[in-house]
Design an enzyme around this catalytic site. Structure first.
Site, PDB file in Angstrom:
ATOM      1  N   LYS A 112       0.639  -1.117   0.020  1.00  0.00           N
ATOM      2  CA  LYS A 112      -0.098   0.074   0.082  1.00  0.00           C
ATOM      3  C   LYS A 112       1.044   1.275  -0.173  1.00  0.00           C
ATOM      4  O   LYS A 112       0.348   2.334  -0.502  1.00  0.00           O
ATOM      5  CB  LYS A 112      -0.952  -0.078   1.280  1.00  0.00           C
ATOM      6  CG  LYS A 112      -2.193  -0.799   1.051  1.00  0.00           C
ATOM      7  CD  LYS A 112      -3.135  -0.637   2.194  1.00  0.00           C
ATOM      8  CE  LYS A 112      -4.214  -1.652   1.965  1.00  0.00           C
ATOM      9  NZ  LYS A 112      -5.200  -1.750   2.982  1.00  0.00           N
ATOM     10  N   LYS A 197      -6.037 -10.220  -5.151  1.00  0.00           N
ATOM     11  CA  LYS A 197      -7.410 -10.348  -4.338  1.00  0.00           C
ATOM     12  C   LYS A 197      -8.321  -9.210  -4.787  1.00  0.00           C
ATOM     13  O   LYS A 197      -8.129  -8.447  -5.220  1.00  0.00           O
ATOM     14  CB  LYS A 197      -6.740 -10.015  -2.730  1.00  0.00           C
ATOM     15  CG  LYS A 197      -7.718 -10.265  -1.924  1.00  0.00           C
ATOM     16  CD  LYS A 197      -7.381  -9.542  -0.525  1.00  0.00           C
ATOM     17  CE  LYS A 197      -7.446  -8.314  -0.325  1.00  0.00           C
ATOM     18  NZ  LYS A 197      -7.251  -7.572   1.102  1.00  0.00           N
ATOM     19  N   LYS A 200     -11.721  -4.495  -1.525  1.00  0.00           N
ATOM     20  CA  LYS A 200     -12.819  -3.519  -1.866  1.00  0.00           C
ATOM     21  C   LYS A 200     -12.238  -2.231  -2.008  1.00  0.00           C
ATOM     22  O   LYS A 200     -12.779  -1.312  -2.622  1.00  0.00           O
ATOM     23  CB  LYS A 200     -13.755  -3.386  -0.394  1.00  0.00           C
ATOM     24  CG  LYS A 200     -13.029  -3.245   0.822  1.00  0.00           C
ATOM     25  CD  LYS A 200     -14.189  -2.825   1.778  1.00  0.00           C
ATOM     26  CE  LYS A 200     -13.848  -3.585   3.134  1.00  0.00           C
ATOM     27  NZ  LYS A 200     -12.511  -3.040   3.724  1.00  0.00           N
TER      28      LYS A 200
HETATM   29  P1  AMP Z   1     -11.108  -5.805   5.064  1.00  0.00           P
HETATM   30  O1  AMP Z   1     -11.891  -5.594   3.819  1.00  0.00           O
HETATM   31  O2  AMP Z   1      -9.609  -5.819   4.676  1.00  0.00           O
HETATM   32  O3  AMP Z   1     -11.299  -5.033   6.210  1.00  0.00           O
HETATM   33  O4  AMP Z   1     -11.289  -7.378   5.250  1.00  0.00           O
HETATM   34  C1  AMP Z   1     -12.270  -8.023   6.187  1.00  0.00           C
HETATM   35  C2  AMP Z   1     -12.361  -9.356   6.148  1.00  0.00           C
HETATM   36  O5  AMP Z   1     -12.598  -9.974   4.941  1.00  0.00           O
HETATM   37  C3  AMP Z   1     -10.803 -10.005   6.567  1.00  0.00           C
HETATM   38  O6  AMP Z   1     -11.150 -10.929   7.359  1.00  0.00           O
HETATM   39  C4  AMP Z   1     -10.378 -10.284   5.372  1.00  0.00           C
HETATM   40  O7  AMP Z   1      -9.285 -11.386   5.214  1.00  0.00           O
HETATM   41  C5  AMP Z   1     -11.602 -10.602   4.630  1.00  0.00           C
HETATM   42  N1  AMP Z   1     -11.441 -10.526   3.112  1.00  0.00           N
HETATM   43  C6  AMP Z   1     -11.179  -9.371   2.303  1.00  0.00           C
HETATM   44  N2  AMP Z   1     -11.093  -9.594   1.048  1.00  0.00           N
HETATM   45  C7  AMP Z   1     -11.203 -11.081   1.089  1.00  0.00           C
HETATM   46  C8  AMP Z   1     -10.964 -11.826  -0.323  1.00  0.00           C
HETATM   47  N3  AMP Z   1     -10.777 -11.354  -1.380  1.00  0.00           N
HETATM   48  N4  AMP Z   1     -11.164 -13.044  -0.056  1.00  0.00           N
HETATM   49  C9  AMP Z   1     -11.281 -13.607   1.203  1.00  0.00           C
HETATM   50  N5  AMP Z   1     -11.455 -12.854   2.622  1.00  0.00           N
HETATM   51  C10 AMP Z   1     -11.321 -11.614   2.220  1.00  0.00           C
END
Ligand code: AMP
Ligand code: TRP
Length: 331
Positions: A112, A197, A200
């Site tokens: 990042k 990945k 979002k």
């Molecule tokens: P974040 O959006 O980074 O706050 O992630 C929130 C949760 O969603 C965390 O446990 C991440 O590991 C999971 N997560 C986010 N993106 C993915 C993805 N593409 N595949 C699987 N898990 C995800």
């Protein structure tokens, strides 16, 4: 009883990756078998260039989507990180236990920081120290398990290291937690770039299925997913990342495993069609509940207020103990 803690950052609209990697399991499994806390980690959204109004909007939306996913505030604790001061109180102590080197080794920081620089924004110090705050989120509650997608493994490992180091230096204070992952779809990939990945915060919409995408938008994104040069349907993450991603999404939706499912398909088109319909059906009830909850914003606010109160009560004794253990006099 097992204590579980996990969180989601309000840095963008929640995706199918968030749902399959985290939210769905929190709702279907974790809240039924453990004393669980689920947190919208809004302070983490301030580590990159942000718009205050958007963070407010996304925080409310993320909390609403947690409830829409079936997380039941009667069973567990749902709250916003910034409503509980114990997170930042403890984060500072953990910064005094962590080293500059271990923070700089974090993959997310390494990915990042250059991205921020490319966009012409300076890298915030909080992006570097973020894992200390994440460790504080987990350790403040004495969580045994942290259900997350695969991308968070390194952060949870660091949390373990910090807990062990603190306990060794200053006396036993923290539970040493471990990460848990779903069996399939622990890393849902971007449909347009299946080697990265589905995140979002990325801007490229066509490769990301958002939880609130209309059914036709979901269908279009999945039907246009990038596939691989071969013709047969096989599960092989290295050689066939596009098809493997679709097989994993389908397996996560309908049950079973991606290898077995691959045998049922002769063409990419048929696999895409079934995957699209399975995702539409998976998201339908979440979207319906989300619509209902949006009609009653007072309810969500009440849940968050109650959640913050409960969370504060749980975190304060551990954080107070840590303050005393590290050498600070009680107030
Ligand atoms: P974040 O959006 O980074 O706050 O992630 C929130 C949760 O969603 C965390 O446990 C991440 O590991 C999971 N997560 C986010 N993106 C993915 C993805 N593409 N595949 C699987 N898990 C995800
Ligand atoms: N770092 C996590 C992510 O990017 C979000 C997060 C912050 C988190 N604090 C946490 C996840 C504590 C689990 C436990 O997804």
């Amino acid at each position: 009883m097992t204590r579980v803690f996990s969180g989601v950052k309000p840095t963008g609209h929640l995706t199918l990756g968030n749902y399959l990697g985290a939210l769905r399991r929190w709702a279907e499994v974790d809240q039924h078998r453990a004393d669980a806390l689920f947190c919208v980690v809004d302070l983490h959204a301030l580590t990159v260039d942000h718009d205050p109004a958007r963070v407010r909007r996304l925080s409310r939306q993320a909390a609403t989507l947690l409830l829409a996913s079936g997380i039941d505030p009667e069973r567990c604790t749902v709250f916003l990180q910034s409503h509980v001061d114990e997170h930042t109180r403890l984060s500072y102590l953990l910064e005094c236990v962590a080293t500059d080197g271990e923070m700089r080794r974090m993959i997310q920081y390494k990915e990042k920081a250059p991205r921020e620089r490319e966009r012409g924004t300076s890298v915030r110090l909080s992006l570097l120290t973020y894992p200390a705050l994440m460790a504080a989120d987990i350790l403040a509650y004495g969580a045994h398990e942290v259900p997350v997608g695969e991308d968070q493994t390194q952060h949870v490992e660091l949390t373990r290291d910090l807990a062990v180091r603190f306990n060794q230096r200053y006396g036993h204070t923290f539970v040493v937690p471990k990460a848990t992952h779903p069996k399939v779809a622990t890393r849902v990939m971007n449909l347009q770039d299946p080697t990265s990945k589905m995140g979002k915060s990325d801007d490229s919409g066509p490769g990301i299925v958002y939880l609130l995408d209309e059914p036709d938008v979901v269908r279009r994104k999945i039907m246009r997913a990038v596939t691989d040069s071969g013709l047969d349907v096989v599960h092989d993450r290295e050689e066939r990342p596009g098809i493997s991603n679709l097989l994993e999404i389908l397996a996560a939706c309908v049950g079973g495993n991606p290898e077995d499912l691959s045998g049922a398909y002769q063409s990419y088109g048929a696999l895409k069609k079934d995957t699209a319909e399975a995702v539409v059906e998976l998201l339908r009830p979440v979207q319906e509940r989300h619509r209902e909850l949006c009609a009653d914003p007072g309810y969500v606010e009440q849940v968050l207020r109650t959640g913050a109160h409960k969370a504060r009560e749980m975190a304060r004794p551990t954080v107070d103990t840590a303050y005393r253990a590290i050498g600070l006099l009680p107030a």
